[in-house]
Enzyme design. Structure first.
Site, PDB file in Angstrom:
ATOM      1  CB  SER A   2      -0.982   0.017   1.214  1.00  0.00           C
ATOM      2  OG  SER A   2      -0.140  -0.363   2.344  1.00  0.00           O
ATOM      3  CG  ASP A   7      -2.165   4.963   8.004  1.00  0.00           C
ATOM      4  OD1 ASP A   7      -0.880   4.825   8.277  1.00  0.00           O
ATOM      5  OD2 ASP A   7      -2.894   4.893   6.878  1.00  0.00           O
ATOM      6  CG  HIS A  25      -0.748   3.873   4.547  1.00  0.00           C
ATOM      7  ND1 HIS A  25      -0.922   3.099   5.263  1.00  0.00           N
ATOM      8  CD2 HIS A  25      -0.204   3.085   3.527  1.00  0.00           C
ATOM      9  CE1 HIS A  25      -1.183   1.752   5.058  1.00  0.00           C
ATOM     10  NE2 HIS A  25      -0.627   1.658   3.835  1.00  0.00           N
TER      11      HIS A  25
END
Length: 450
Positions: free
Chosen positions: A183, A420, A423
């Site tokens: 990702s 998160d 990311h």
């Protein structure tokens, strides 16, 4: 599909210089475009006195690519600097001058600092791009501070040109670009897709080859820019090798086939540019501490160190690239490990990064160089295929302020239980990775018939 008419590594003079290159034994940060060619003649040590490896000159005096300015030496920076008007003018110029391109080619673009630029503008506007995952769309999810967009990456000794989407599309005319990985590579793919889209007046000229629903279920998504006959694609492959199912007496169990590249419905080995990555899934939690998870042939290891499993997997990947990718046509990139910034635990144990408003300002507070990247560098150094290593680890380690943190849901509500900090918000830090990719293609376009 258009091909490279004059490959960047094809000259007989370069081959002679490469063969004459003595083997060195230094820790390397990867310099600019032609550095990867010399990875075949370099190795890496594991006893670095500093968190990050130091840049080492790699161009021998006889090389046709050598000049009086070797790679920049490692430098310490205690504070971030601000961009000057002259620097901004230089950075925003077209950089078409051949001398500027040569200066860029001699520079280690991964050794630098983040400079604050009050006039900086994102490559695309907040919430304007339909290709963003909701988890990366921090503006949509309630983030209101955007100072993190007021920094740009500046290598020591050279300037990175401002991203020009139309110029990049012209360089990519008739070509296929494929991102393969986890990702974080999807972060980069979406950034590039949005940056290129923003440069077009008629945005209906982008064709979605596969719908988002298929992307979610099959791990493949492709955009075709009709007027340039080029495609930008993403293939989900977090380990690069094949996730597998084995039947035991207790039922079906999942393993990871270290000896088998992951199968894909998208045959990408003949793409013009392939950008790989892996790393974030190679942790003890994801791989069950190496217990009864890793498999070669019919043998399932009762226990295998994750580091050894990664080495085996990357060797499988390297053998696949060397045997299946036509290096007369295809350029292979590998994006390094993108730094995370969890405090107080990992993502699944209370780790947090909310409240971070500015980058790290002192290099002493950066993390250790990732063990995953040392293994990757060792494998790349033994490959036949030249691989350009986008070593983004250090530049991302500074940017504790650029993660979605609590702004990672799709309903605009804060999620305080799981943050998160791996990311990146988009627009954001991955846009700088694509500016480095763009600069790399400028070098290729200037030196060859790209």
């Amino acid at each position: 599909m258009a091909c490279f008419k004059k490959p960047w590594f094809a000259s007989s003079e370069f081959s002679r210089n490469l063969q004459q290159r003595p083997r060195t034994h230094h820790i390397l940060t990867v310099p600019f475009f032609l550095l990867s060619l010399f990875l075949l003649s370099a190795s890496y040590t594991s006893n670095s006195p500093t968190p990050y490896p130091a840049a080492t000159p790699l161009f021998p005096p006889s090389s046709p690519f050598s000049n009086s300015h070797m790679l920049s030496k490692p430098r310490s920076r205690s504070t971030l600097s601000s961009v000057t008007a002259a620097e901004r003018t230089h950075a925003n110029s077209t950089n078409s001058d051949s001398q500027a391109i040569r200066d860029l080619a001699s520079c280690d673009i991964f050794d630098g600092t983040w400079v604050r630029d009050e006039h900086a503008e994102p490559l695309y506007q907040h919430a304007s791009c339909p290709y963003l995952d909701d988890a990366f769309n921090c503006f949509k999810n309630g983030r209101s501070d955007f100072d993190y967009l007021k920094y740009r990456w500046k290598p020591h000794g050279c300037h990175i040109p401002r991203f020009d989407g139309l110029k990049m599309l012209r360089m990519l005319r008739g070509k296929r670009v494929v991102f393969v990985g986890d990702s974080l590579n999807r972060n980069m793919w979406q950034s590039l897709a949005c940056s290129l889209r923003a440069s077009l007046k008629d945005k209906t000229r982008i064709y979605e080859v596969s719908g988002r629903r298929e992307f979610r279920t099959q791990g493949f998504f492709s955009l075709n820019f009709r007027d340039y006959a080029c495609s930008i694609e993403f293939v989900k492959s977090p380990f690069l090798v094949q996730e597998w199912k084995v039947l035991r007496n207790t039922g079906q169990r999942e393993t990871l086939r270290l000896d088998m590249i992951q199968a894909s419905k998208s045959q990408y080995n003949n793409a013009d540019i392939i950008i790989f990555n892996t790393g974030h899934w190679w942790n003890h939690y994801k791989t069950r501490n190496g217990i009864n998870y890793f498999q070669e042939g019919n043998h399932v290891y009762e226990r295998l160190q994750v580091s050894e499993a990664l080495r085996k997997a990357l060797k499988t990947w390297a053998d696949w690239v060397d045997s299946r990718v036509d290096r007369r046509r295809t350029r292979v990139f590998f994006t390094g490990f993108s730094a995370s910034h969890y405090k107080g635990g990992q993502w699944n144990s209370g780790g947090k990064c909310d409240g971070e408003k500015e980058p790290i300002t002192n290099e002493r507070y950066l993390g250790e160089y990732p063990w995953t990247m040392r293994i990757l560098e060792s494998v790349i150094s033994e490959m036949k295929t030249p691989v350009f290593y986008l070593n983004i680890t250090k530049m991302t380690d500074y940017r504790k302020d650029g993660h979605p943190s609590v702004n990672n849901n799709n309903k605009g509500r804060l999620r305080t239980t799981v943050q998160d900090c791996s990311h990146w918000c988009l627009p954001g830090i991955p846009d700088s990775w694509n500016e480095l990719l763009y600069a790399t293609l400028l070098i290729a376009h200037n030196n060859t018939h790209f």
